[in-house]
Scaffold this active site. Structure first.
Site, PDB file in Angstrom:
ATOM      1  N   CYS A   1      51.084  45.978  37.675  1.00  0.00           N
ATOM      2  CA  CYS A   1      50.218  46.565  38.749  1.00  0.00           C
ATOM      3  C   CYS A   1      49.716  47.603  39.921  1.00  0.00           C
ATOM      4  CB  CYS A   1      51.635  45.310  39.629  1.00  0.00           C
ATOM      5  SG  CYS A   1      53.311  45.729  40.111  1.00  0.00           S
ATOM      6  N   TYR A   2      51.407  48.714  40.265  1.00  0.00           N
ATOM      7  CA  TYR A   2      50.291  50.029  40.963  1.00  0.00           C
ATOM      8  C   TYR A   2      49.544  50.357  39.949  1.00  0.00           C
ATOM      9  CZ  TYR A   2      54.273  49.875  44.092  1.00  0.00           C
ATOM     10  OH  TYR A   2      55.662  49.346  44.743  1.00  0.00           O
TER      11      TYR A   2
END
Length: 348
Positions: free
Chosen positions: A145-146
């Protein structure tokens, strides 16, 4: 119909894969494995699902599936992927095991890599940058995600040759820590906001830098194992008391003269054909992407200081994990990329 199995199906990524793939018209789900829930019904882990299936053994899933999702903790996929590939399966790995060169992986993850030879075969599963490579791939390294949010926030500037570095502030919902993540008890997280893994030690930093370095060196299209330019990022992640969502706020170090019009044109052109990236007029917010496979991105020129800032929001369990994995499955199999993936989210 493609026979698909999920190994590690009782984690958050596995649960989202089940939810999305049950609605996929080209997929037959043939097995789910979980050491903790083996032999129990799916409802023992996922009460939200309407399904009478049972968690099977890993061997049963491997025997029945043509494509296997590995939704396992770091360090386990590198042991299982060689076996699955040898048996003729295609593999999408949701962990970090094949995203980085083995020597870089070992340095940042502090785990000996047990399948270093497979790294060169793995295709990096960020469709917006590696779509052409994903068709027909046998092994896909699905980014998290990041990394997805930060890479997509800065990719247009990197491909333009203008990016030199960035300061990235990331905020994540608690589900990003996993179902058994440390420090996620309600009493500790509620009404609390805290940074973690600061000072250049977060293991996603080299992945972000390599993604953007590839774009600097190659432009677009970009190859998974192509040459690298140099980008340096400072990254400060924070845990936020909400269930889902990732928001990154980026201050980019850029070359050249920029203004809002030039930034808007660059980002609109770069993502014009992307089904899951939306360039927004308003600043992105996590609720706008909740349960969708969409990334909302907003570049901003701060006239008073001359700084370039970029904001990006996504659902960490969908575009940041399981949804992106399904997007990769579609591309691997030559299916329409948007199949079974929502662009609209849930509100409120």
């Amino acid at each position: 119909m493609v026979r698909v199995g999920i190994i590690g199906a009782s984690g958050y990524g596995g649960g989202e894969l089940i939810r999305l793939l049950k609605a996929h018209p080209g997929v037959e789900l043939v097995g789910f494995s979980s050491r903790k829930h083996e032999g129990k019904p799916l409802s023992s882990a996922w009460p939200q699902l309407w399904d009478e299936g049972l968690f099977a053994t890993l061997e049963d899933v491997l025997e029945r599936a043509e494509v296997v999702f590995l939704a396992l903790p770091n360090g386990l996929a590198m042991e299982l992927a060689p076996r699955a590939l040898k048996e003729g399966k295609r593999v999408i790995d949701l962990s970090g095991d094949f995203r980085l060169p083995p020597e870089v992986y070992e340095s940042w993850y502090e785990i000996p890599h047990k399948s270093p030879g497979l790294y060169r075969e793995a295709v990096y599963g960020l469709p917006e940058l590696h779509r052409e490579e994903l068709g027909g791939a046998r092994l896909v390294a699905n980014p998290g995600c990041y990394v997805t949010a930060t890479t997509l926030a800065l990719a247009p500037l990197a491909a333009e040759g203008a990016l030199r570095g960035a300061f990235v502030v990331g905020l994540s919902g608690v589900s990003g820590a996993g179902r058994e993540g440390e420090g996620t008890f309600f009493a500790e997280v509620n009404e609390n906001l805290k940074p973690y893994k600061v000072g250049g030690v977060h293991r996603h930093i080299p992945e972000m830098e390599r993604n953007l370095g590839r774009l600097l060196a190659q432009g677009r299209p970009v190859r998974t194992h192509g040459p690298l330019g140099e980008v340096r990022l400072s990254f400060v992640p924070h845990l936020v008391p909400m269930t889902r969502g990732i928001l990154v706020t980026v201050e980019a170090e850029v070359e050249g003269n920029w203004n809002q019009k030039a930034l808007d044109e660059l980002y609109q052109d770069f993502y014009a054909q992307e089904p899951f990236v939306r360039i927004t007029e308003a600043l992105p917010e996590t609720k706008g992407t909740y349960a969708s496979n969409r990334v909302d991105v907003k570049p901003l020129y701060e006239a008073r200081t001359g700084r370039v800032m970029v904001f990006a929001a996504l659902d960490n369990l969908v575009k940041g994990m399981a949804g992106q994995a399904v997007q990769n499955l579609n591309l691997m199999l030559g299916l329409p990329e948007e199949t079974a993936l929502p662009r609209e989210g849930l509100w409120p």
